[in-house]
Design an enzyme around this catalytic site. Structure first.
Site, short mmCIF file in Angstrom:
data_model
loop_
_atom_site.label_atom_id
_atom_site.label_comp_id
_atom_site.label_asym_id
_atom_site.label_seq_id
_atom_site.Cartn_x
_atom_site.Cartn_y
_atom_site.Cartn_z
N TYR A 148 -15.71 -50.41 59.11
CA TYR A 148 -15.31 -49.00 58.98
C TYR A 148 -16.04 -48.14 60.02
CZ TYR A 148 -14.92 -44.37 56.80
OH TYR A 148 -14.69 -43.04 56.57
N LYS A 152 -14.64 -45.75 63.19
CA LYS A 152 -14.96 -44.32 63.34
C LYS A 152 -15.64 -44.05 64.68
CE LYS A 152 -13.27 -42.56 59.63
NZ LYS A 152 -12.20 -41.56 59.75
#
Ligand code: GDP
Length: 324
Positions: A148, A152
């Site tokens: 994740y 980002k």
């Protein structure tokens, strides 16, 4: 770069179309409430059924038809420590696709102002605390959510690249752990605060003698109410213009054990607290340095206990019947 050189003053036109991607989520719904209160009259926020942001053609078609003036990218696949650890494939793939599609379409269709939302997990696991924005890419990530986090980080880089190459006023904003009405209260996949609300509420209803939480209870976390984040986002769109991501948090943290005690007290659960140390603790601490945003005139307004009280009321009104 000094803080002063990043400050800008560009008021957003309240009648121009603003696309809040992820409008049904925790952050998107808070943004929608705040922007509505602030007089924005042309907010756009299709649901995922109406527009699948993972589908490039649909995203480009939507931008061609709707021509947003400003974009806030609050859409992402998100989840707590267990969801991140068990589903890293979806976390990296879906988040990369959502971001690349929306950012590419925003570039092609002339979006001048854009705010990309990341997360404090982009910073290295061993970053000095409180974590400054310039800690980005200075060390290895926490393993439980590296997929994740990397997605980002790619988004931050794309925003930076577009700024450099196309001179757009695009910015990246890194909030700390968020909570509030509209959160996901799933027992396995959610973040710690909604998990605890649900678990303690259920234990109270069932008169359970003890509640067992994950990990050791010793990690420290910082929690920000989404309504405070929504205010920060509008302020940053109007007042911040820099390559560097900017942190948004309270500047204060507490242990997961202290959080559990606070949630138990708000919910009115009087039983015992147990800990399952076989479950992962994740990173020991992630407290953000918030001096940049504080210097721009923002500070959080909702204290943690009040925020939990409001979120618990929301949970009882919306989720209790379905999720017991
Ligand atoms: P993180 O901030 O990315 O680690 O995400 P979480 O919000 O999922 O977890 C924060 C901390 O709370 C971790 O140390 C978890 O082990 C701990 N924790 C304790 N009980 C729970 C629970 O029921 N759910 C979740 N998600 N975390 C819990």
């Amino acid at each position: 770069m000094t803080i002063a050189s990043t400050a800008t003053q560009q008021k957003l036109d309240r009648s121009a179309p603003v696309f809040i991607a992820g409008r049904r989520g925790l952050v998107g719904s808070a943004l929608w409430r705040h922007f509505t209160d602030e007089g924005f009259t042309a907010l756009m926020g299709p649901s995922s059924a109406e527009l699948d942001l993972r589908d490039r053609q649909s995203v480009f078609r939507w931008f061609a038809e709707n021509q947003p003036h400003t974009v806030i990218l609050a859409a992402a696949r998100v989840g707590g420590i267990k969801a991140n650890a068990t589903r890293p494939t979806e976390f990296i793939s879906e988040n990369l696709r959502i971001q690349v599609n929306v950012l590419d379409a925003a570039l092609q269709y002339g979006v001048q102002r854009l705010l990309f939302l990341g997360s404090s997990c982009i910073y290295p696991k061993a970053a000095a605390q409180p974590i400054r924005e310039d800690a980005l890419l200075t060390g290895p990530l926490e393993e439980t959510n590296d997929a994740y986090a990397l997605a980002k980080i790619a988004g931050i880089m794309q925003v930076k690249a577009v700024r450099r190459q196309h001179s757009r006023t695009w910015i990246s904003v890194m909030p700390t752990n968020l909570y509030g009405p509209g959160d996901n209260f799933h027992p396995e996949h959610s973040h710690v605060l909604p998990s605890l609300i649900r678990r303690f509420h259920q234990a109270k209803v069932e008169n359970a003698p003890e509640v067992t939480n994950w990990g050791t209870g010793t990690p420290r976390r910082e929690f920000l109410h989404v309504d405070d984040l929504a205010r920060a986002c509008l302020l940053l769109l109007e007042r911040y213009d820099s390559d560097s991501p900017i942190n948004v948090g309270t500047g204060e943290d507490l242990t997961i054990r202290e959080l559990a005690e606070m949630v138990a007290s708000v919910v009115g659960y009087a039983g015992g607290l147990g800990w399952d140390a076989a479950q992962s603790d994740g990173t020991p601490r992630k407290l953000l340095d918030v001096s940049r945003i504080t210097a721009l005139g923002w500070k959080p307004e909702i204290g943690l206990r009040d925020g939990i009280t409001g979120t618990y009321a929301w949970y009882r009104s919306k989720c209790d019947k379905n999720q017991k």
